[in-house]
Every structure is written in C-alpha cells, then in structure tokens.
Design an enzyme around this catalytic site. Structure first.
Site, PDB file in Angstrom:
ATOM      1  N   SER A 179     -32.108  31.091  27.488  1.00  0.00           N
ATOM      2  CA  SER A 179     -32.855  30.262  26.566  1.00  0.00           C
ATOM      3  C   SER A 179     -34.226  29.980  27.143  1.00  0.00           C
ATOM      4  O   SER A 179     -34.414  30.002  28.355  1.00  0.00           O
ATOM      5  CB  SER A 179     -32.139  28.933  26.358  1.00  0.00           C
ATOM      6  OG  SER A 179     -32.267  28.174  27.544  1.00  0.00           O
ATOM      7  N   LYS A 180     -35.140  29.722  26.221  1.00  0.00           N
ATOM      8  CA  LYS A 180     -36.518  29.550  26.667  1.00  0.00           C
ATOM      9  C   LYS A 180     -36.711  28.298  27.504  1.00  0.00           C
ATOM     10  O   LYS A 180     -37.699  28.173  28.201  1.00  0.00           O
ATOM     11  CB  LYS A 180     -37.473  29.580  25.476  1.00  0.00           C
ATOM     12  CG  LYS A 180     -37.130  28.633  24.381  1.00  0.00           C
ATOM     13  CD  LYS A 180     -38.017  28.908  23.183  1.00  0.00           C
ATOM     14  CE  LYS A 180     -37.533  28.106  21.991  1.00  0.00           C
ATOM     15  NZ  LYS A 180     -38.202  28.474  20.766  1.00  0.00           N
ATOM     16  N   ARG A 181     -35.752  27.382  27.434  1.00  0.00           N
ATOM     17  CA  ARG A 181     -35.876  26.203  28.275  1.00  0.00           C
ATOM     18  C   ARG A 181     -35.712  26.541  29.756  1.00  0.00           C
ATOM     19  O   ARG A 181     -36.243  25.880  30.620  1.00  0.00           O
ATOM     20  CB  ARG A 181     -34.809  25.176  27.905  1.00  0.00           C
ATOM     21  CG  ARG A 181     -35.263  24.253  26.834  1.00  0.00           C
ATOM     22  CD  ARG A 181     -34.102  23.405  26.334  1.00  0.00           C
ATOM     23  NE  ARG A 181     -34.080  23.472  24.887  1.00  0.00           N
ATOM     24  CZ  ARG A 181     -34.902  22.791  24.115  1.00  0.00           C
ATOM     25  NH1 ARG A 181     -35.786  21.988  24.634  1.00  0.00           N
ATOM     26  NH2 ARG A 181     -34.852  22.897  22.814  1.00  0.00           N
ATOM     27  N   ASP A 213     -44.665  25.681  19.862  1.00  0.00           N
ATOM     28  CA  ASP A 213     -43.888  26.900  19.626  1.00  0.00           C
ATOM     29  C   ASP A 213     -44.351  27.653  18.383  1.00  0.00           C
ATOM     30  O   ASP A 213     -44.424  28.872  18.359  1.00  0.00           O
ATOM     31  CB  ASP A 213     -42.401  26.502  19.489  1.00  0.00           C
ATOM     32  CG  ASP A 213     -41.486  27.707  19.602  1.00  0.00           C
ATOM     33  OD1 ASP A 213     -41.985  28.798  19.923  1.00  0.00           O
ATOM     34  OD2 ASP A 213     -40.277  27.557  19.374  1.00  0.00           O
ATOM     35  N   ARG A 218     -44.269  23.765  31.005  1.00  0.00           N
ATOM     36  CA  ARG A 218     -42.860  23.538  31.298  1.00  0.00           C
ATOM     37  C   ARG A 218     -42.640  23.384  32.804  1.00  0.00           C
ATOM     38  O   ARG A 218     -41.914  22.507  33.246  1.00  0.00           O
ATOM     39  CB  ARG A 218     -42.042  24.712  30.753  1.00  0.00           C
ATOM     40  CG  ARG A 218     -40.618  24.367  30.524  1.00  0.00           C
ATOM     41  CD  ARG A 218     -39.874  25.496  29.836  1.00  0.00           C
ATOM     42  NE  ARG A 218     -39.807  25.325  28.408  1.00  0.00           N
ATOM     43  CZ  ARG A 218     -40.059  26.275  27.505  1.00  0.00           C
ATOM     44  NH1 ARG A 218     -40.438  27.459  27.905  1.00  0.00           N
ATOM     45  NH2 ARG A 218     -39.958  26.027  26.228  1.00  0.00           N
TER      46      ARG A 218
END
Ligand code: GLU
Length: 481
Positions: A253-255, A408, A470
């Site tokens: 996942s992009k997290r 996003d 992030r």
C-alpha cells in the site's frame, strides 16, 4: 493449452501508474512471449466518475518507460478493438439483455434508498451485507413491462446452492460456496456495465485464453465463471498471481511503500532493474539467480516456478539490484541514462528559471538545486524547522500525512492545481497558510529557503513530493515521544 495464447492487462485509469500493474503486466507479457502469443492492453474505464484520460496516459507512459510493449491496445489498435471499455458499451448492454432472456440475470428496480436502508438493517443485525434478491422473484411479464419505463439495474442471478469451482494454474481446484456470493449488479441504472460484466464480455470477444491477474480478484472469479456458463462461452484459464506485500506482510500500500511507477523513475531506478526485481517476486528462474533479463525470463518461464508465498516488495533489495545494473553500464551508457533521467535539457529548462536570479556564480547552481535531483531526502538536520512555532511534532506529522492524501487526486500536477488544494487544506485544519507552506517547503526540499513553493513542488514532481512529505511525517512521528 489453447491453440492461440492471448493474454491481457486491464488497468482501470483511476489513479497513478501502480507497480502492481507493471508486475501483472510483466507476467502476462512473459507468458505470451514464451508461447508466441499476443499481449493486449485494455482500459477498463467503466467507473465514469473516477476514470480520467490523464490517468490512462500516465499508465501507458509508465508501462512504456519500464520497457513493456503490447500487441494490441488503445494506442496501437488491433483487430478486436476498441480497447477502451467506454467505447464498447453497446456490447455490454446487449449482453445484459441476452442474459435476462437466458434467465441468468434479472432487472432490479430497488431504489438506492431501499438498498441503503437494507444495508443499514443488515449492519445493525450484524448480518453480512448483500442484496436480498427481492426483484429476483418478480413475475417476468411484470418485470418486462417495468423495464421499458423504470430505471433499473441488471443483476446476476447467482445459483443459490452448491459451489462454483474453477482451476487456478497456481492453486489447483478452487471452490466458492454459491450461497456466499451476492447477486452482483452487472449493468448500472445509467446503462454502464460494472467491472464483472464488461470484463467477461471483453475477455470473450477479445479471445483471451488466460486471465492472469492479481489475487485480489479471485473472489470475483466465481461470478465470472457463472457468467461464462450463462452465455454458453468457454471460460479462459485462470491464474491469480500472489499479492505483493509490504515488509510487514500487509498488502502493498502507498502508506508503507511507494507504489507509483513514477516514483521509481524519478528517484533514479533503471527500468530494467525494476522489471528484473518484479520478475523475482514469486518467481525463481533457478540456480538462486536473482539477476536476469526479460528475455532470459521468457526463455526460462514456467508456472511451476511461481510460488504463492506472499512476495515482499523490499526497497533495499531493489536498490541493491539497481546498483548492480548501474555498475555494469559503460560511462557512455551511464551518461545516456542520466540524460534521459533528470539531467535532460528538458528538465534543466524547468529547474534553471527557479534558481537563475539567485546565483552569483555558476558553481552555486548544483548545491542550490540538489533536491531537484534527489529521490529521498534526509530530514534529520531540519526536523526542528518542520514544526511551526507553537505546534507540536505529532500534530505536524498528522498534517503532513493527511496532506499526502489530499494531494492524491491532483492531476495534472502543476502549480495551478496544487496551490488551491494546499490553501484549502490549511483552512480545513485551521493552520495559517504560512505555517503549512513552511512545513511543506522543509519536507520537500529539506531546507528552509528554496525557490517559490508551488513551482518547486511542480518541478520536483508528484511522487517525490508525496514521498518526502510522508517520510518527513514518519521522521517526526518516530522522533516525537
Ligand atoms: N480492471 C481491473 C484492474 O483494475 C482488471 C482486473 C482483471 O484483470 O480482471 O486491475
């Protein structure tokens, strides 16, 4: 094995080009080449609210960048086109009518409000969600008459008992109990198909012999098997590739991992190294060899060499492999790679205007612009500067992480589009724009003084900006007790 091998990838153009798409594309491509077959690209843009042409273009560009080509697709044409589902809606509508006539589907007149309250009641009673099949038992003459005048969807009449079985090349026999499968909507009330109908109709019309897709679709396959049966069509062979995982084994996942192919391009990974890395995920060519070309993968390919144990997308491994590829380049080739990366005239023409008026000697340029030519940045030296006065590290970390989500959907990534999103975001969290903008500047450049913010964000590029925001958030989170 069917006489003609035809495989496809079918991305939905609803976001950034995902590494998972390249992964599945690679295995389709390799399998097709191994057997002298055809590899197609079909755009599944049935979700009219989320699909965009920008996203489609970005996906095609990214797959080309990584070095994959297809024999048929929206950009190259082919005998079974068009290859964009929004241009094929007549096929799906007539297929839905055909299914109703065969008794395998039925019109459903339930309103969105009724479905909503049904869902709420199921939730309250802790029952699994699903349509209660009210319209399935309507008298067929009545249903026929109402179809002409009332808005309706078309639903698959799933068998209510028994099981649906299919063979998966990697898993052997798979079976699902029919009672657990909903009467899926096939055609929406606006006349657009859902994924399930369009996917099956197109795979049939495009003569797809093998459906090679990610594991996340396996629960859709029994519905697809029923559709093939209802149409009286021969189903393709099924291969569900293992899901890619983060280091902690959760679904990629992009997290937790950069998932956009643009991140890998912009932070200096070589496409052939990335492809090789993807080829190692769940596949072993033999002899413990991890470094191989796509041509070698084609030559040695066999489904028996694919294993299901959740392959981990390990950035450190990719970086190591990338280093091996870089070391093998001649200096001349390295120069070419740098030119086609960010040391191109085109990219320099975007960077230079931002520093031009601020330097007094040419030698100041490179240090002043280094963050335009880096992938990940080290935020440790500027950790204190990330947090606006009077705010704390934990809340700044949350703000930066939430901003990543807010950004996003910015597409195209240009300053006109980025700026209002950042301003509205500051308003929505009750921060002064000055506070937020400084935090963004420090996160994206790892310095407090940099060229105008939105120009900088535009030129650094979406994926690197989001990655740095992030990781700055992550750094603050771990630094703050
Ligand atoms: N449109 C689906 C996707 O976005 C295709 C899945 C399939 O290959 O059937 O991946």
């Amino acid at each position: 094995m069917p006489s003609e091998i035809r495989v496809r990838i079918a991305p939905s153009p609803t976001g950034d080009p995902h590494v998972g798409t390249a992964y599945i594309a690679l295995f389709n491509y390799v399998f097709a080449k191994k057997h002298g077959g055809k590899f197609l690209l079909r755009i599944e843009d049935t979700d009219q609210t989320r699909s965009t042409l920008d996203s489609e273009a970005a996906i095609l560009r990214a797959l080309h960048w990584i070095g994959l080509t297809w024999d048929e697709g929206p950009d190259v044409g082919g005998p079974y086109g068009p290859y964009r589902q929004s241009e094929r809606t007549d096929h799906y509508r007539s297929a839905a009518v055909d299914l109703i006539a065969r008794g395998a589907a039925y019109p459903c007149f339930c309103t969105p409000e009724r479905l909503e309250s049904l869902k709420a009641a199921q939730r309250a009673a802790k029952q699994p969600p699903g349509y209660d099949r009210r319209c399935r038992s309507l008298d067929s003459a009545e249903a026929q008459a109402r179809r002409a005048s009332e808005p309706h969807t078309v639903r698959l009449a799933m068998p209510r008992e028994g099981v649906t079985r299919f063979v998966d090349e990697l898993r052997g026999d798979v079976e699902f109990s029919n009672a657990t499968i909903d009467d899926q909507v096939l055609l929406k009330s606006d006349g657009f198909p859902t994924y399930h109908l369009a996917n099956v109709v197109d795979d049939h019309l495009m003569k797809i012999s093998h459906v090679i897709r990610a594991e996340e679709w396996i629960s859709s396959t029994p519905k697809h098997v029923q559709l093939y049966r209802a149409f009286g069509w021969e189903a393709p062979l099924w291969v569900h590739m293992p899901l890619l995982r983060n280091a902690d084994k959760s679904k990629i996942s992009k997290r937790k991992n950069p998932v956009s192919l643009d991140y890998y391009r912009d932070s200096g990974f070589l496409p052939e190294a990335l492809l090789n890395f993807l080829g190692n995920l769940g596949f072993s060519i033999g002899d413990n060899r991890e470094k191989f070309t796509v041509a070698e993968m084609v030559a040695g390919f066999d489904w028996k060499k694919v294993s299901l144990g959740g392959p981990v997308f390990d950035l450190a491994k990719l970086t190591d492999l990338n280093g091996q590829y870089i070391r093998e380049l001649s200096v001349e080739e390295l120069l070419n790679r740098l030119h086609s990366w960010r040391l191109s005239d085109e990219y320099l023409r975007r960077v230079l205007p931002l520093e031009h008026q601020r330097i007094e000697r040419l030698d100041q340029l490179i240090p002043a612009t280094s963050f335009f030519f880096s992938g990940d940045l080290d935020h440790r030296p500027v950790l204190g500067e990330l947090v606006p006065q009077g705010r704390d590290g934990a809340s700044t970390a949350k703000v930066l992480a939430d901003l990543v989500e807010a950004l996003d959907n910015v597409r195209p990534w240009d300053k006109q589009a980025i700026e209002p999103v950042c301003r509205n975001f500051a308003d929505s969290i009750g921060w002064k724009t000055k506070e937020l903008f400084m935090a963004i500047r420090v996160a994206v450049t790892a310095r407090t003084a940099a060229p105008p913010l939105f120009d900088t964000l535009e030129v650094v590029g979406k994926e690197l900006c989001r990655r740095r925001l992030r990781s700055a958030a992550e750094m603050l989170r771990t630094a703050t007790p």
